[in-house]
Motif scaffolding. Structure first.
Motif, PDB file in Angstrom:
ATOM      1  N   LEU A  63      -2.684  10.642  -2.542  1.00 60.11           N
ATOM      2  CA  LEU A  63      -2.622   9.325  -1.913  1.00 60.11           C
ATOM      3  C   LEU A  63      -3.895   8.560  -2.229  1.00 60.11           C
ATOM      4  N   MET A  64      -3.742   7.248  -2.401  1.00 58.85           N
ATOM      5  CA  MET A  64      -4.900   6.361  -2.579  1.00 58.85           C
ATOM      6  C   MET A  64      -4.911   5.359  -1.426  1.00 58.85           C
ATOM      7  N   VAL A  65      -6.080   5.210  -0.799  1.00 54.60           N
ATOM      8  CA  VAL A  65      -6.256   4.209   0.248  1.00 54.60           C
ATOM      9  C   VAL A  65      -7.308   3.217  -0.245  1.00 54.60           C
ATOM     10  N   VAL A  66      -6.925   1.954  -0.298  1.00 50.64           N
ATOM     11  CA  VAL A  66      -7.792   0.901  -0.838  1.00 50.64           C
ATOM     12  C   VAL A  66      -8.122  -0.081   0.279  1.00 50.64           C
ATOM     13  N   PRO A  99       0.936   7.114  -4.491  1.00 47.70           N
ATOM     14  CA  PRO A  99       1.214   6.151  -3.424  1.00 47.70           C
ATOM     15  C   PRO A  99      -0.086   5.479  -2.978  1.00 47.70           C
ATOM     16  N   VAL A 100       0.001   4.193  -2.681  1.00 45.25           N
ATOM     17  CA  VAL A 100      -1.178   3.421  -2.283  1.00 45.25           C
ATOM     18  C   VAL A 100      -0.936   2.764  -0.935  1.00 45.25           C
ATOM     19  N   CYS A 101      -1.938   2.847  -0.076  1.00 43.10           N
ATOM     20  CA  CYS A 101      -1.943   2.125   1.195  1.00 43.10           C
ATOM     21  C   CYS A 101      -3.200   1.272   1.224  1.00 43.10           C
ATOM     22  N   GLU A 102      -3.084   0.060   1.713  1.00 42.26           N
ATOM     23  CA  GLU A 102      -4.242  -0.812   1.848  1.00 42.26           C
ATOM     24  C   GLU A 102      -4.583  -0.944   3.328  1.00 42.26           C
ATOM     25  N   ILE A 103      -5.864  -0.861   3.632  1.00 40.32           N
ATOM     26  CA  ILE A 103      -6.327  -0.937   5.017  1.00 40.32           C
ATOM     27  C   ILE A 103      -7.394  -2.023   5.119  1.00 40.32           C
TER      28      ILE A 103
END
Length: 162
Positions: A63-66, A99-103
């Motif tokens: 997972l990638m969190v940007v 998968p990418v989630c942006e916070i």
């Protein structure tokens, strides 16, 4: 699970990687991708892409969190440049089917410090405490990236559901 957190920046992009489950971080690493200030924008974006691509090849995160970009009314150009950097980061993730989630930065601060208006120093201190580190995590971009990765590890099911 392995999560990579990315704090986008043209001069310095922070990278934090954590492995574990929930609140239990088994392994972590962090660093930054620096670009040459005198280089033209396309070359700086390529530097970010090439370094990030190598990290993704080596680490193979789940997972990638940007950090979600924002723009201050006083400095609209900064928001546009961050958008270009983020585009390179998102493209790199898509290339590897990560998968990418942006916070938003306020959400990251809220989750880790309990205060959405916490300072960078307070956020770094919270990350350091959770990782049982005594020395400060430097530079700030690396600390911010680690905070994003930690949130991804803790809340990956909730983050990616939206």
């Amino acid at each position: 699970m392995k999560v990579i957190g990315i704090d986008p920046g043209l001069a310095s992009t922070g990278i934090g990687i954590v492995s574990g489950s929930g609140l239990n971080v088994i392994r972590f690493s962090y660093g930054t991708i620096h670009t040459r200030a005198h280089a033209r924008l396309p070359h700086r974006l390529k530097e970010i892409h090439d370094h990030l691509f190598q990290v993704l090849t080596d680490e193979q995160p789940d997972l990638m969190v940007v950090e979600d970009i924002f723009s201050l009314e006083k400095f609209p150009r900064s928001g546009i440049l961050l958008g270009k950097v983020t585009g390179v980061i998102l493209l790199s993730a898509a290339t590897y089917n990560i998968p990418v989630c942006e916070i938003a930065v306020r959400e990251a601060k809220q989750v880790l410090t309990g205060n959405g208006n916490a300072t960078k120093k307070q956020l770094e201190k919270s990350v350091r405490a959770r990782l049982s580190l005594t020395l400060p995590i430097k530079p700030d971009h690396a600390s911010d990236a680690l905070s994003l990765a930690m949130i991804g590890l803790m809340r990956h099911d909730d983050l990616c559901a939206s």
